[in-house]
Design a protein around this motif. Sequence first.
Motif, short mmCIF file in Angstrom:
data_model
loop_
_atom_site.label_atom_id
_atom_site.label_comp_id
_atom_site.label_asym_id
_atom_site.label_seq_id
_atom_site.Cartn_x
_atom_site.Cartn_y
_atom_site.Cartn_z
N HIS A 1 0.96 6.83 -6.69
CA HIS A 1 -0.14 7.80 -6.88
C HIS A 1 0.35 9.23 -6.61
CE1 HIS A 1 -3.15 4.84 -7.63
NE2 HIS A 1 -3.13 4.31 -6.42
N PHE A 2 1.20 9.38 -5.60
CA PHE A 2 1.72 10.71 -5.25
C PHE A 2 2.52 11.29 -6.41
CE2 PHE A 2 4.83 13.59 -3.31
CZ PHE A 2 4.00 14.39 -2.54
N LEU A 3 3.39 10.48 -6.99
CA LEU A 3 4.21 10.94 -8.11
C LEU A 3 3.36 11.28 -9.33
CD1 LEU A 3 7.22 8.45 -7.82
CD2 LEU A 3 7.26 10.91 -7.36
N GLU A 4 2.24 10.59 -9.45
CA GLU A 4 1.34 10.84 -10.58
C GLU A 4 0.30 11.92 -10.26
OE1 GLU A 4 -0.19 6.94 -11.41
OE2 GLU A 4 1.66 6.29 -12.43
N LYS A 5 0.47 12.56 -9.09
CA LYS A 5 -0.40 13.65 -8.62
C LYS A 5 -1.84 13.20 -8.41
CE LYS A 5 2.51 17.19 -10.71
NZ LYS A 5 2.60 18.38 -11.58
N GLU A 6 -2.01 11.94 -8.10
CA GLU A 6 -3.33 11.40 -7.72
C GLU A 6 -3.38 11.43 -6.19
OE1 GLU A 6 -3.59 8.37 -11.59
OE2 GLU A 6 -3.18 7.57 -9.57
N LEU B 1 0.84 -1.21 0.00
CA LEU B 1 0.00 0.00 0.00
C LEU B 1 0.87 1.26 0.00
CD1 LEU B 1 -2.76 -1.11 2.51
CD2 LEU B 1 -3.18 -0.34 0.16
N ASN B 2 1.96 1.22 0.76
CA ASN B 2 2.87 2.36 0.80
C ASN B 2 3.47 2.63 -0.58
OD1 ASN B 2 4.47 4.43 2.09
ND2 ASN B 2 6.20 3.03 1.96
N ASN B 3 3.87 1.57 -1.27
CA ASN B 3 4.43 1.71 -2.62
C ASN B 3 3.40 2.23 -3.60
OD1 ASN B 3 6.92 0.78 -1.75
ND2 ASN B 3 6.50 -1.35 -2.31
N ASN C 1 6.32 9.20 4.40
CA ASN C 1 5.53 9.51 3.20
C ASN C 1 4.27 10.29 3.54
OD1 ASN C 1 7.29 8.40 1.38
ND2 ASN C 1 6.25 6.44 1.21
N LEU C 2 3.65 9.97 4.67
CA LEU C 2 2.49 10.75 5.11
C LEU C 2 2.91 12.19 5.40
CD1 LEU C 2 0.56 8.18 7.32
CD2 LEU C 2 -0.47 9.57 5.51
N GLY C 3 4.08 12.34 6.03
CA GLY C 3 4.58 13.69 6.29
C GLY C 3 4.81 14.46 5.01
N LEU C 4 5.43 13.80 4.03
CA LEU C 4 5.68 14.46 2.74
C LEU C 4 4.38 14.80 2.04
CD1 LEU C 4 8.64 12.22 1.47
CD2 LEU C 4 8.78 14.62 2.20
N PHE C 5 3.39 13.90 2.16
CA PHE C 5 2.09 14.15 1.54
C PHE C 5 1.45 15.40 2.13
CE2 PHE C 5 -2.52 13.85 1.78
CZ PHE C 5 -2.84 13.77 0.43
N TYR C 6 1.38 15.47 3.46
CA TYR C 6 0.70 16.61 4.09
C TYR C 6 1.51 17.89 3.94
CZ TYR C 6 -2.81 13.44 5.86
OH TYR C 6 -3.84 12.52 5.93
N HIS C 7 2.83 17.77 3.84
CA HIS C 7 3.64 18.96 3.55
C HIS C 7 3.28 19.50 2.17
CE1 HIS C 7 7.27 21.50 4.12
NE2 HIS C 7 7.25 21.51 2.80
N GLN C 8 3.16 18.59 1.20
CA GLN C 8 2.80 19.01 -0.16
C GLN C 8 1.41 19.64 -0.17
OE1 GLN C 8 0.41 17.84 -2.49
NE2 GLN C 8 1.24 19.05 -4.19
N ALA D 1 -3.38 8.59 -3.15
CA ALA D 1 -2.14 8.47 -2.38
C ALA D 1 -2.43 8.50 -0.88
CB ALA D 1 -1.17 9.59 -2.76
N GLU D 2 -3.22 9.48 -0.47
CA GLU D 2 -3.55 9.60 0.96
C GLU D 2 -4.26 8.35 1.46
OE1 GLU D 2 -5.65 12.80 4.00
OE2 GLU D 2 -6.34 12.68 1.92
N GLN D 3 -5.20 7.86 0.67
CA GLN D 3 -5.95 6.67 1.07
C GLN D 3 -5.01 5.47 1.28
OE1 GLN D 3 -9.10 5.63 -1.64
NE2 GLN D 3 -9.61 3.73 -0.57
N CYS D 4 -4.09 5.26 0.34
CA CYS D 4 -3.14 4.14 0.45
C CYS D 4 -2.24 4.30 1.68
CB CYS D 4 -2.30 4.04 -0.80
SG CYS D 4 -3.17 3.40 -2.24
N TYR D 5 -1.73 5.52 1.88
CA TYR D 5 -0.84 5.75 3.02
C TYR D 5 -1.56 5.50 4.35
CZ TYR D 5 2.58 8.08 -0.07
OH TYR D 5 3.51 8.37 -1.05
N LEU D 6 -2.79 6.01 4.46
CA LEU D 6 -3.53 5.85 5.71
C LEU D 6 -3.88 4.39 5.98
CD1 LEU D 6 -5.82 9.01 5.61
CD2 LEU D 6 -3.86 8.60 7.12
N GLU D 7 -4.21 3.67 4.93
CA GLU D 7 -4.48 2.23 5.10
C GLU D 7 -3.23 1.51 5.56
OE1 GLU D 7 -6.41 0.23 1.84
OE2 GLU D 7 -7.79 1.90 1.50
#
Length: 289
Positions: free
Chosen positions: A16-21, A9-11, A45-52, A25-31
Amino acid sequence: MELNKAITLNNQGAKHFLEKEYEKAEQCYLEAFEINPKNVSVLNNLGLFYHQQKDYEKALSYFDLAISHEEKPNFRVNAGNSLVMLNKPDKAKEQYLKATKLDPRHIGAWVSLAKLCTHLGELEDAVLFWKKLMRYTAKEEYILELAKVYMLKKQFNVAVSLLYERIPNPNNPEIWFQIGRGEFLLKNHGMAEDALKKALAECPDQVEYRYYLAINYLSMGQIEGGLYHINMILKLQPDNYQILTEKGIILCGLHEYDNALKLFEKALSIQPEYDKAIHYKKLISNQTS
């Protein structure tokens, strides 16, 4: 088995994050986090996501969680970046310094420290950090940044010498521009002209390069050359109120007061509170009344 699912799920989230989806991305990380809340890669990765996403408080909370499970320099740097965005520069600096202690060769930590100190006006520290970084890698971009700090310190000779010595055959127009700017400030107008022309040859639409070439000509008393480049800038940016004002000042020196006044009025129609245009408009009004 569950831990492997978290990794998968992290991968997927990273993809998804790199593809701007971002929602996916958030859903996969949280799961992945629910399955394995101690997986530092997921936490980072969650930190990077919320920073973005510009949720810097939440980003920092995940970076802190990652650090609590495993000390890694990139986690510290990421936490520092979020602290910078939260306007906590001292705490950010602490994180970056801790990253350098974990890995003295961590490029991102030294770059972040140097840039933060430059932004804060702590120029001696900025020089120190750029120099420490260049013990490990003397990339052209880092030499250029160090030269810019010397410019801010008004050590123009040091800046220009650094660029000539460390980058003997520059092909980056920004390097030629900084050399030209330094030579101009040192009043070496011929050398400034040569360097600025080389910068402009690569980037003819770069307004700052052309502006410095214009004022370099004006400083040499070559009014025609200066006006040519000022007019070129105005072709690119006809509503640049600062350049309109600069042209008006040149025309005042040529006693073309009516044309100068029109330029000041146009500048003020774009930026009514521009003090320089207001000042020169009043001077002309007083002189012609």
